[in-house]
Every structure is written in structure tokens, then in C-alpha cells.
Write a protein that holds these residues in place. Structure first.
Motif, PDB file in Angstrom:
ATOM      1  N   ALA A  35      -6.463  -6.624  12.795  1.00 48.77           N
ATOM      2  CA  ALA A  35      -6.730  -5.515  11.877  1.00 48.77           C
ATOM      3  C   ALA A  35      -5.468  -5.031  11.167  1.00 48.77           C
ATOM      4  O   ALA A  35      -5.539  -4.516  10.061  1.00 48.77           O
ATOM      5  CB  ALA A  35      -7.385  -4.359  12.629  1.00 48.77           C
ATOM      6  N   ILE A  36      -4.330  -5.223  11.794  1.00 48.13           N
ATOM      7  CA  ILE A  36      -3.055  -4.813  11.208  1.00 48.13           C
ATOM      8  C   ILE A  36      -2.475  -5.914  10.319  1.00 48.13           C
ATOM      9  O   ILE A  36      -1.828  -5.653   9.303  1.00 48.13           O
ATOM     10  CB  ILE A  36      -2.046  -4.470  12.329  1.00 48.13           C
ATOM     11  N   ALA A  37      -2.720  -7.164  10.670  1.00 47.39           N
ATOM     12  CA  ALA A  37      -2.063  -8.327  10.061  1.00 47.39           C
ATOM     13  C   ALA A  37      -2.130  -8.425   8.538  1.00 47.39           C
ATOM     14  O   ALA A  37      -1.146  -8.873   7.926  1.00 47.39           O
ATOM     15  CB  ALA A  37      -2.600  -9.613  10.689  1.00 47.39           C
ATOM     16  N   PRO A  38      -3.228  -8.056   7.876  1.00 45.27           N
ATOM     17  CA  PRO A  38      -3.239  -8.238   6.419  1.00 45.27           C
ATOM     18  C   PRO A  38      -2.097  -7.564   5.676  1.00 45.27           C
ATOM     19  O   PRO A  38      -1.681  -8.034   4.614  1.00 45.27           O
ATOM     20  CB  PRO A  38      -4.601  -7.658   6.005  1.00 45.27           C
ATOM     21  N   ASP A  39      -1.540  -6.498   6.224  1.00 45.71           N
ATOM     22  CA  ASP A  39      -0.438  -5.830   5.537  1.00 45.71           C
ATOM     23  C   ASP A  39       0.879  -6.598   5.613  1.00 45.71           C
ATOM     24  O   ASP A  39       1.872  -6.195   4.991  1.00 45.71           O
ATOM     25  CB  ASP A  39      -0.251  -4.402   6.040  1.00 45.71           C
ATOM     26  N   ALA A  40       0.912  -7.717   6.317  1.00 43.37           N
ATOM     27  CA  ALA A  40       2.098  -8.575   6.297  1.00 43.37           C
ATOM     28  C   ALA A  40       2.331  -9.116   4.888  1.00 43.37           C
ATOM     29  O   ALA A  40       3.425  -9.585   4.576  1.00 43.37           O
ATOM     30  CB  ALA A  40       1.950  -9.717   7.301  1.00 43.37           C
ATOM     31  N   ASP A  41       1.318  -8.999   4.029  1.00 40.17           N
ATOM     32  CA  ASP A  41       1.475  -9.469   2.654  1.00 40.17           C
ATOM     33  C   ASP A  41       2.546  -8.705   1.885  1.00 40.17           C
ATOM     34  O   ASP A  41       3.024  -9.166   0.853  1.00 40.17           O
ATOM     35  CB  ASP A  41       0.145  -9.457   1.898  1.00 40.17           C
ATOM     36  N   VAL A  42       2.981  -7.554   2.390  1.00 34.32           N
ATOM     37  CA  VAL A  42       4.054  -6.820   1.706  1.00 34.32           C
ATOM     38  C   VAL A  42       5.365  -7.605   1.723  1.00 34.32           C
ATOM     39  O   VAL A  42       6.252  -7.331   0.912  1.00 34.32           O
ATOM     40  CB  VAL A  42       4.257  -5.392   2.274  1.00 34.32           C
ATOM     41  N   ALA A  43       5.485  -8.578   2.616  1.00 32.05           N
ATOM     42  CA  ALA A  43       6.677  -9.436   2.621  1.00 32.05           C
ATOM     43  C   ALA A  43       6.806 -10.182   1.299  1.00 32.05           C
ATOM     44  O   ALA A  43       7.911 -10.557   0.897  1.00 32.05           O
ATOM     45  CB  ALA A  43       6.614 -10.423   3.780  1.00 32.05           C
ATOM     46  N   GLY A  44       5.707 -10.372   0.617  1.00 31.24           N
ATOM     47  CA  GLY A  44       5.721 -11.052  -0.679  1.00 31.24           C
ATOM     48  C   GLY A  44       6.536 -10.317  -1.724  1.00 31.24           C
ATOM     49  O   GLY A  44       7.075 -10.944  -2.643  1.00 31.24           O
ATOM     50  N   PHE A  45       6.661  -8.990  -1.613  1.00 31.06           N
ATOM     51  CA  PHE A  45       7.466  -8.234  -2.572  1.00 31.06           C
ATOM     52  C   PHE A  45       8.893  -8.772  -2.601  1.00 31.06           C
ATOM     53  O   PHE A  45       9.482  -8.925  -3.662  1.00 31.06           O
ATOM     54  CB  PHE A  45       7.489  -6.740  -2.228  1.00 31.06           C
ATOM     55  N   LYS A  46       9.451  -9.085  -1.423  1.00 29.20           N
ATOM     56  CA  LYS A  46      10.826  -9.608  -1.340  1.00 29.20           C
ATOM     57  C   LYS A  46      10.936 -11.007  -1.941  1.00 29.20           C
ATOM     58  O   LYS A  46      12.019 -11.442  -2.307  1.00 29.20           O
ATOM     59  CB  LYS A  46      11.285  -9.661   0.120  1.00 29.20           C
ATOM     60  N   LEU A  47       9.791 -11.707  -2.018  1.00 27.22           N
ATOM     61  CA  LEU A  47       9.778 -13.070  -2.557  1.00 27.22           C
ATOM     62  C   LEU A  47       9.371 -13.115  -4.023  1.00 27.22           C
ATOM     63  O   LEU A  47       9.182 -14.192  -4.586  1.00 27.22           O
ATOM     64  CB  LEU A  47       8.822 -13.932  -1.726  1.00 27.22           C
ATOM     65  N   GLY A  48       9.207 -11.947  -4.633  1.00 32.12           N
ATOM     66  CA  GLY A  48       8.862 -11.879  -6.053  1.00 32.12           C
ATOM     67  C   GLY A  48       7.370 -11.908  -6.339  1.00 32.12           C
ATOM     68  O   GLY A  48       6.976 -12.030  -7.498  1.00 32.12           O
ATOM     69  N   VAL A  49       6.537 -11.804  -5.311  1.00 34.79           N
ATOM     70  CA  VAL A  49       5.095 -11.771  -5.536  1.00 34.79           C
ATOM     71  C   VAL A  49       4.739 -10.373  -6.030  1.00 34.79           C
ATOM     72  O   VAL A  49       5.080  -9.374  -5.394  1.00 34.79           O
ATOM     73  CB  VAL A  49       4.306 -12.099  -4.241  1.00 34.79           C
ATOM     74  N   GLU A  50       4.071 -10.306  -7.163  1.00 35.13           N
ATOM     75  CA  GLU A  50       3.686  -9.025  -7.740  1.00 35.13           C
ATOM     76  C   GLU A  50       2.504  -8.432  -6.980  1.00 35.13           C
ATOM     77  O   GLU A  50       1.646  -9.156  -6.474  1.00 35.13           O
ATOM     78  CB  GLU A  50       3.309  -9.195  -9.217  1.00 35.13           C
ATOM     79  N   TYR A  51       2.449  -7.119  -6.930  1.00 36.53           N
ATOM     80  CA  TYR A  51       1.383  -6.396  -6.235  1.00 36.53           C
ATOM     81  C   TYR A  51       0.005  -6.905  -6.663  1.00 36.53           C
ATOM     82  O   TYR A  51      -0.861  -7.181  -5.836  1.00 36.53           O
ATOM     83  CB  TYR A  51       1.536  -4.903  -6.558  1.00 36.53           C
ATOM     84  N   ALA A  52      -0.218  -7.045  -7.958  1.00 32.55           N
ATOM     85  CA  ALA A  52      -1.540  -7.395  -8.483  1.00 32.55           C
ATOM     86  C   ALA A  52      -1.864  -8.890  -8.410  1.00 32.55           C
ATOM     87  O   ALA A  52      -2.981  -9.285  -8.756  1.00 32.55           O
ATOM     88  CB  ALA A  52      -1.670  -6.906  -9.919  1.00 32.55           C
TER      89      ALA A  52
END
Length: 177
Positions: A35-52
Motif C-alpha cells: 500500500a505504501i510502495a506506489p509512492d516510490a515513483d517520486v524517485a523518478g523526479f531525480k531521474l528527470g521523470v515529469e510528474y504528469a
């Protein structure tokens, strides 16, 4: 997004309501982690993945399909999760994350229907305050978020857990009597 504590409470409440005979403690803990794991996607911000982006925050990792895929993989590799009940529970646990995020008052909605549709959606009502990230959590806004979560998520989850426990006790008393 709700806080990580609140994301974890949903599967723990379901497991408590169902009881150890239906959801083992190990699977319940795995559900809380899922239930917590999906927020690991915030690591993408450091890799240049845009929020949208599809793989940005609240994107693919918050979808129902991603939840089912992750639950399926865990069910294949972990004996404790090799049952239809465990698979369904783990899928629901991870899916609850995106569903809760659709109830929040800020950010982008969740891409629940990815990979079929990348649209970010919100629920028709959004009563849960969006959680501040980082040190902002320790602020008046963070307190407002926690109070909102207690009202809209923790209290209903507690009711579900206690109702399940009460029903199991009542059933046990009837069977003994």
C-alpha cells in the motif's frame, strides 16, 4: 497524497477484519508495504521523470493493473502468498493507494486505468487534504492533513476492523453454544 501511515492502515484494517485465518500476519504486513510502495515513483523526479508522465508521480504505479501485476509476481515467488485470497488481498492493498489518492484535494489525480488510459482522475468528492512532502509535514498543514485522514480514513478503517473482529467473535460464540 495521504501520508504513508494512512496508506498502510487500509490493508491492515482489512486484514484485521478478515482475521488471521483469512489473511496471515505476514501477508498483512506485505499488504501494508504494498500500500505504501506506489509512492516510490517520486524517485523518478531525480531521474528527470515529469510528474504528469505515465511513469511520473501518481502514474502507472498507482494503477489497478500495476497492483494486480505486483500481486501476481509476489504470489509466484513467495509461498505465503500462493493462494487466490492472498493474491486478491495484495492486489486490493496496492490498489487502495491509488484509490485513496483520488480522494485528495491536491496534485494530479491517479492514473487508475493505466495502461489503457493515462488520464489522471479524482473521485467525485475529495475530502482528504493532500499531504505536504518533506519537512512541511511538521507544520500546521501537516496537522490538518492528519486530522483529515483520521476523520475520512482511520475512523472508517477502524470501524471495519472492529466490525470484522466482532462478527468473528459472535460467530465463534454461536458455534460454541
Amino acid at each position: 497524497m495521504p501520508t504513508i501511515f494512512t496508506h498502510a492502515i487500509v490493508p491492515l484494517a482489512i486484514a484485521a477484519a478478515a482475521g488471521r485465518g483469512v489473511v496471515s500476519p505476514k501477508v498483512a504486513i506485505a499488504g501494508a508495504i504494498f500500500a505504501i510502495a506506489p509512492d516510490a515513483d517520486v524517485a523518478g523526479f531525480k531521474l528527470g521523470v515529469e510528474y504528469a508522465d505515465a511513469w511520473g508521480h501518481r502514474g502507472a504505479t498507482h494503477s489497478l493493473a500495476f497492483a494486480a501485476i505486483c500481486a501476481g509476481v509476489l504470489s509466484l515467488v513467495w509461498r505465503e502468498a500462493r493462494s487466490l485470497g492472498a493474491f486478491v488481498f495484495l492486489t486490493m492493498a496496492m490498489a487502495s493507494h491509488g484509490l485513496l489518492d483520488t480522494l485528495t484535494s491536491g496534485g494530479l489525480g491517479a492514473a487508475l486505468w493505466w495502461p489503457f488510459d493515462d488520464a489522471r482522475i479524482f473521485a467525485p468528492i475529495t475530502p482528504v487534504r493532500v499531504s505536504p512532502i518533506g519537512m512541511g509535514f511538521f507544520s500546521a498543514r501537516g496537522l490538518d492533513t492528519l486530522l483529515s485522514e483520521i476523520k475520512w480514513i482511520w475512523l472508517p478503517c477502524s470501524s471495519i476492523a472492529f466490525a470484522g473482529w466482532g462478527l468473528r467473535r459472535a460467530k465463534g460464540a454461536v458455534q460454541k453454544g
